[in-house]
Design a protein around this motif. Structure first.
Motif, short mmCIF file in Angstrom:
data_model
loop_
_atom_site.label_atom_id
_atom_site.label_comp_id
_atom_site.label_asym_id
_atom_site.label_seq_id
_atom_site.Cartn_x
_atom_site.Cartn_y
_atom_site.Cartn_z
N ALA A 100 53.82 -21.38 -49.26
CA ALA A 100 52.47 -22.15 -48.55
C ALA A 100 52.69 -21.16 -47.94
CB ALA A 100 52.50 -23.55 -47.31
N ALA A 101 52.85 -19.63 -47.20
CA ALA A 101 52.82 -18.81 -46.39
C ALA A 101 51.21 -18.65 -46.51
CB ALA A 101 53.12 -17.10 -46.74
N TRP A 122 41.92 -25.65 -43.90
CA TRP A 122 43.27 -25.12 -44.31
C TRP A 122 44.66 -25.97 -44.29
CZ3 TRP A 122 42.80 -21.64 -47.77
CH2 TRP A 122 41.75 -20.33 -48.40
N GLU A 123 44.67 -27.01 -42.91
CA GLU A 123 45.57 -27.60 -43.14
C GLU A 123 45.85 -28.46 -44.18
OE1 GLU A 123 47.64 -30.26 -39.36
OE2 GLU A 123 46.25 -29.52 -39.53
N GLU A 124 45.01 -29.37 -44.23
CA GLU A 124 45.28 -30.18 -45.55
C GLU A 124 45.05 -29.81 -47.24
OE1 GLU A 124 41.07 -31.87 -45.07
OE2 GLU A 124 41.15 -32.42 -43.65
N PHE A 129 49.50 -28.42 -51.01
CA PHE A 129 50.04 -27.38 -51.88
C PHE A 129 51.32 -27.70 -52.08
CE2 PHE A 129 53.09 -23.67 -51.93
CZ PHE A 129 52.29 -22.86 -52.88
N ARG A 130 51.82 -28.42 -51.01
CA ARG A 130 53.27 -28.91 -50.65
C ARG A 130 53.36 -30.18 -51.91
NH1 ARG A 130 51.62 -27.16 -45.64
NH2 ARG A 130 52.88 -25.45 -44.27
N HIS A 134 55.95 -30.08 -54.33
CA HIS A 134 57.03 -30.92 -54.19
C HIS A 134 57.51 -31.19 -55.85
CE1 HIS A 134 60.21 -34.33 -53.72
NE2 HIS A 134 58.76 -34.84 -53.66
N GLN A 135 55.73 -32.72 -56.61
CA GLN A 135 55.64 -32.54 -57.90
C GLN A 135 56.67 -31.75 -58.67
OE1 GLN A 135 55.13 -36.16 -58.52
NE2 GLN A 135 55.69 -36.07 -60.68
N ARG A 136 55.82 -30.47 -58.59
CA ARG A 136 56.45 -29.55 -59.83
C ARG A 136 57.89 -29.83 -59.98
NH1 ARG A 136 52.18 -26.47 -58.24
NH2 ARG A 136 53.72 -25.15 -56.72
N ARG A 137 58.69 -29.60 -58.74
CA ARG A 137 60.14 -29.46 -58.55
C ARG A 137 60.76 -30.99 -59.19
NH1 ARG A 137 61.01 -26.36 -52.62
NH2 ARG A 137 59.60 -24.96 -53.29
#
Length: 718
Positions: A100-101, A122-124, A129-130, A134-137
């Motif tokens: 998320a950089a 951008w925070e949303e 993205f996070r 997480h779902q992909r992992r």
């Protein structure tokens, strides 16, 4: 006969037979060197060895400092750093793609710019993205089981398909052996794929790293990821395209600490404070939202530095303040575009062009975008100023020539330069005064006072009366304001006091003239409080300025609001920007948020102006031009008052006015008590009260006239 010489081998000397001098004893031979006489070095060996070292050092130094060696070293370091820099860029991109950089950086940029709404957005995005990562992992944990099931299902389907295809072939060929043909074909295909991979794998292993290095080198070269000192010499970047990175870098290097810090915190997202870069005429325009703690005037004060940072000249960058808060609008010209002349005036190219004072707009020139600059002159007093020889007269005359194409417009012109710049208005103007002397100033003042009289007559006319436009033009008005001449009533023609005749006439026209279409256009140079009084310059509805010397003069010419909004005629280049005016007026279309507009006026030469004037004369029935204002019989008000007093010791002011009217209806028919008081004020014969009523005393007035004659006044001399 000379005897032959005989050598003595023992002594190593030569003697002649006839030489009978005693022979000196031989020195003993020793093998030890005398330190006093022995040489410290052997010239034949030591000297050549030292000079060889020096020559070698010089050769090495020459080779090391040679331009070819330095170029080769820079070339090697440059392309090596391209690979290193390219690797760093690719690694950063990969890292940002996996983390998320990017969202964190954009969030910091929005916070640095003070845009909280964008920061929240951008925070949303970062949170989404996070969550997706997480779902992909989580999906990866169950992937092996799903892959095994998929492989088994695929293998079964493939085997079943091959068997079915073999059955079809066996039935078709009536050969049971064809049942295995599809399976064998698939096996053969796999074998060939393995063979091809085996053959190609070796070269791929060898060339793969080089291809990767070449790709990294390409990325680094495109981004110029090498130290500045090893980059190839490039020509001056003058005229380079304006890009977001160029604008951000230019703003960062302005020398404003909070701005520089904010741009650094934004990182690569410094362009977040920029609006879209728009094509605007012969340049581009961009709005820059400044971060918190940076004022717009701080950027305005650094116009020259900003222009140089953008690889432009100062006159090619304009900074204005739009309506948005904490925002500056930059207009950046294409390099050299403002040095190119604009086209001829439509007054010359279109011989059928006519004017409409009330509804039309004069084609004055072009704005910086390249659009036509059209200005309305309807019921607007005008002031145009600038340094000498910058095109002031030509700019003012161009507007008058357009108005002349409306046959309803009447002109009264006073040219206090007197070199023929307005000569073509002979036959167009009802009054044309040309000359710089005090007498010409007196005539110009009387011309304005006649305009005041006409204005007052129109104001007192019945409601609904329609009047034709009456334009008074005074070029080089500073000559009138600086005139030291005093009239017979001791009223100065010049100056800015309430008794100054020219000043008061101009003020009266400014106050009420526009309501009855009596207008005043003035042109003046190098404005100061003395040659352009504050009340006069602020009475003009349209204020324009050519190049000026200082910001204080710019404020006199255009007003504080226009200058604070970005108008800067003092930054125009004298001589090079001749004919370019900065206009503050509601009669010309100015972009929203700006206080003034820069216009490059069409130049109309004196000869071309004469041609346009001839067309204007053809639209009229014929105009008789007076060279001076007809004031009728010259009268001396003090002597006339003395005459009407007769032998009476004092006379009521009301009776004095009646007697003066009877004496000269033309001169005194419209006089009031204020006019009589104005004439007598300051003389010592002012009206005074007697038995509660205002009177004029004969003895006092006689004393004043006697003193005036004794001093050799103008009336006495006559």
């Amino acid at each position: 006969m000379t005897e032959p010489a005989v050598a003595d081998p023992g002594m190593g000397t030569v003697h002649r037979l006839d030489d009978h001098r005693p022979t000196p004893p031989a020195e003993p031979v020793t093998l030890v060197k005398d330190p006093a006489t022995a040489p410290t070095s052997t010239p034949s060996t030591a000297a050549p060895q030292g000079s060889r070292i020096v020559r070698t050092g010089r050769a090495v130094r020459r080779v090391a400092t040679h331009e070819r060696t330095r170029s080769a070293a820079r070339f090697t370091v440059r392309h090596g750093m391209y690979v290193v820099g390219g690797g760093r860029i690719v690694a950063r991109r990969a890292w940002e793609g996996r983390t998320a950089a990017r969202y964190e950086r954009m969030l910091r940029a929005a916070e640095a710019a003070g845009n909280l709404e964008l920061a929240t957005e951008w925070e949303e995005r970062g949170q989404r993205f996070r969550a997706a990562r997480h779902q992909r992992r989580m999906d990866l944990l169950s992937a092996p089981v799903k892959a095994a099931k998929g492989a088994a299902a695929g293998l079964g389907i493939t085997a079943g398909g091959l068997l079915l295809l073999g059955i079809i072939l066996a039935v078709a060929n009536e050969n049971f052996a064809d049942l295995a043909t599809p399976t064998l074909a698939l096996i053969e295909l796999i074998r060939w794929i393995v063979v091809i991979i085996t053959v190609v794998w070796g070269p791929l292993v060898v060339l793969g790293p080089w291809a990767a290095l070449l790709a990294l080198w390409g990325v680094g070269r495109h981004q110029q990821a090498a130290p500045q000192w090893v980059l190839p010499d490039r020509p001056a970047d003058v005229g380079a395209p304006i890009t977001p990175s160029v604008v951000v870098t230019a703003m960062r290097d302005l020398g404003i600490a909070p701005l520089r810090k904010a741009v650094k915190e934004m990182g690569d997202a410094g362009a977040a404070m920029l609006g879209p870069i728009r094509i605007a005429g012969c340049g581009v325009e961009v709005d820059v939202t400044l971060p918190s703690g940076v004022a717009t005037d701080e950027v305005q004060k650094r116009r020259r530095k900003l222009a140089e940072n953008l690889a432009r000249h100062e006159h090619e960058v304009f900074i204005t303040i739009p309506q948005a808060a904490r925002t500056v609008r930059l207009w950046i010209a294409d390099s050299g575009a403002l040095d190119e002349p604009i086209g001829p005036s439509p007054l010359l190219t279109d011989t059928t062009l006519t004017a409409d004072y009330a509804k039309g707009r004069a084609p004055w020139g072009q704005d910086l975008r390249g659009d036509a600059a059209l200005i309305s002159l309807y019921q607007r007093h005008m002031l145009i100023t600038g340094l000498s020889n910058q095109g002031k007269t030509a700019a003012l005359r161009a507007l008058a020539l357009w108005l002349a194409l409306d046959p309803r417009v009447e002109f009264r012109v006073a040219d206090l330069k007197g070199v023929g710049d307005w000569g073509m208005f002979d036959g167009l103007a009802t009054v044309l005064i040309q000359g710089p002397t005090d007498d010409h100033v007196i005539e110009a003042t009387e011309m304005l006072e006649d305009l005041v009289s006409e204005m007052e007559r129109r104001i007192q006319a019945p409601p609904g009366t329609v009047f034709t436009p009456l334009i008074g033009i005074v070029d080089e008005a500073q000559v009138a304001f600086m005139c030291p001449v005093v009239d017979k009533e001791k009223r100065p023609y010049g100056g800015s006091k309430a008794t100054a005749r020219y000043f008061m006439a101009a003020r009266k026209i400014h106050n009420q003239g526009r309501a009855v279409d009596v207008l005043l256009y003035q042109g003046t140079q190098d404005p100061t409080d003395q040659n352009l009084p504050k009340l006069v310059r602020e009475g003009a509805h349209t204020r324009a300025s050519l190049a000026l010397g200082t910001e204080s003069q710019a404020r006199m010419a255009l007003g504080d609001k226009a200058v604070d909004g970005g108008a800067a005629p003092n930054l125009l280049r004298p001589g090079l920007d001749k004919g370019t005016v900065v206009v503050a007026s509601d009669g010309i279309k100015i972009p929203a948020g700006q206080a003034a507009l820069t216009v490059r006026t069409h130049y109309i030469s004196t000869d071309d102006a004469a041609l346009i004037a001839d067309r204007a004369k053809a639209l009229r029935d014929g105009v008789t031009t007076l060279r001076a204002v007809d004031r009728g019989e010259e009268r001396d008000p003090l002597m006339d008052v003395m005459t009407v007093l007769g032998d009476a010791s004092r006379v009521l002011t009301t009776d004095v006015l009646k007697r003066l009217t009877a004496l000269s209806e033309e001169a005194y028919g419209e006089w009031s008590h204020l006019d009589l008081k104005r004439v007598l004020d300051g003389t010592g014969a002012e009206p005074y009260k007697s038995d509660g009523r205002m009177v004029v005393g004969r003895e006092r007035l006689a004393r004043v006239l006697a003193n005036r004659d004794a001093e050799g006044s103008a009336s006495a001399a006559e």
